[in-house]
Design an enzyme around this catalytic site. Structure first.
Site, PDB file in Angstrom:
ATOM      1  N   ASP A  73       1.777   0.001   0.156  1.00 15.70           N
ATOM      2  CA  ASP A  73       1.015   0.873   1.045  1.00 15.70           C
ATOM      3  C   ASP A  73      -0.099   1.484   0.207  1.00 15.70           C
ATOM      4  O   ASP A  73       0.154   2.038  -0.867  1.00 15.70           O
ATOM      5  CB  ASP A  73       1.886   1.955   1.687  1.00 15.70           C
ATOM      6  N   GLY A 154     -11.566  -4.059   3.675  1.00 18.51           N
ATOM      7  CA  GLY A 154     -11.354  -2.627   3.891  1.00 18.51           C
ATOM      8  C   GLY A 154     -12.537  -1.777   3.426  1.00 18.51           C
ATOM      9  O   GLY A 154     -13.680  -1.996   3.831  1.00 18.51           O
ATOM     10  N   ASP A 156     -13.766  -1.651   0.457  1.00 16.56           N
ATOM     11  CA  ASP A 156     -14.399  -2.191  -0.755  1.00 16.56           C
ATOM     12  C   ASP A 156     -15.924  -2.062  -0.760  1.00 16.56           C
ATOM     13  O   ASP A 156     -16.506  -1.792  -1.811  1.00 16.56           O
ATOM     14  CB  ASP A 156     -13.990  -3.657  -0.966  1.00 16.56           C
TER      15      ASP A 156
END
Ligand code: ITT
Length: 196
Positions: A73, A154, A156
């Site tokens: 996670d 995501g 990035d």
């Protein structure tokens, strides 16, 4: 060792596969024939990481034919937003989760401040021989003024790791994997697994 990775995020699976290449065989959920959406109801990265690993072990332990199960996670914590999006990183702009909308929302929320400090955190939960082990990784950096780069996933395109001028999405997959939050956590797990 054959390890089941309790994730359906293809980008994470790709990164983890290259980090563990030559050492362990990793099976993502889809490869293991598991297509359920695992509830992430925890309020911390540790809780959600544990929930995912436990869920897969309890529901699909026998099906996996794996020696161990682990989950990752991860979240982006932004200082000026008191740690948001954090545990809500995947669903920051709502459901269904969408990387582009998340990035737009993050830039909107940061408009009023000059503090761009942030960190990426990964919490891995490994369950092996009935025992639970946690491995954490963190990388500090800043949030760019606009999305840059095509690599990664995501957040990035917005995250500039400390010591670099490029975002994660402008760096190569190899460079990200040499320094990232995920790589740090995975390398700790690899070291631990040497005992087995
Ligand atoms: P699984 O739970 O199936 O593993 P997920 O996408 O739901 O996949 P998380 O709950 O850990 O994963 O959500 C974290 C979100 O944070 C993810 O959707 C991305 O948007 C972002 N994220 C995680 N790691 C990242 C990374 O290395 N680079 C950029 N964004 C990342």
């Amino acid at each position: 060792m054959k390890i089941l990775f309790a994730s359906s995020n293809k980008n994470k699976i790709r990164e983890i596969n290259s980090l563990l290449a030559g050492r362990h065989t990793v099976l993502g959920l889809e490869e293991a024939g598991i297509t359920v959406e695992i509830p992430e109801t925890g309020s911390t990265l540790h809780e959600n990481s544990f929930l995912k690993a436990k869920f897969v072990l309890e529901h699909f332990g026998e099906k996996s034919f794996a020696d161990a199960v682990f989950a990752d996670d991860s979240g982006l914590e932004v200082e000026a937003l008191n740690g948001a999006p954090g545990v809500f990183s995947a669903r920051y702009a709502g459901i269904p989760k969408n990387d582009v909308s998340n990035n737009i929302k993050l830039l909107e929320e940061l408009k009023w401040t000059t503090n761009r400090k942030a960190r990426f955190v990964t919490v891995i939960t490994l369950i092996i021989n009935g025992e639970v082990h946690y491995f954490e990784g963190e990388i500090k950096g800043t949030i760019a003024q606009e999305p840059r780069g095509k690599n990664g996933f995501g957040y990035d395109p917005l995250f500039i790791p400390r010591g670099y001028r490029s975002t994660f999405a402008e760096l190569s997959a190899e460079t990200k994997n040499a320094i990232s939050h995920r790589a740090i956590a995975v390398n700790k797990m690899v070291k631990f697994l040497e005992k087995f």
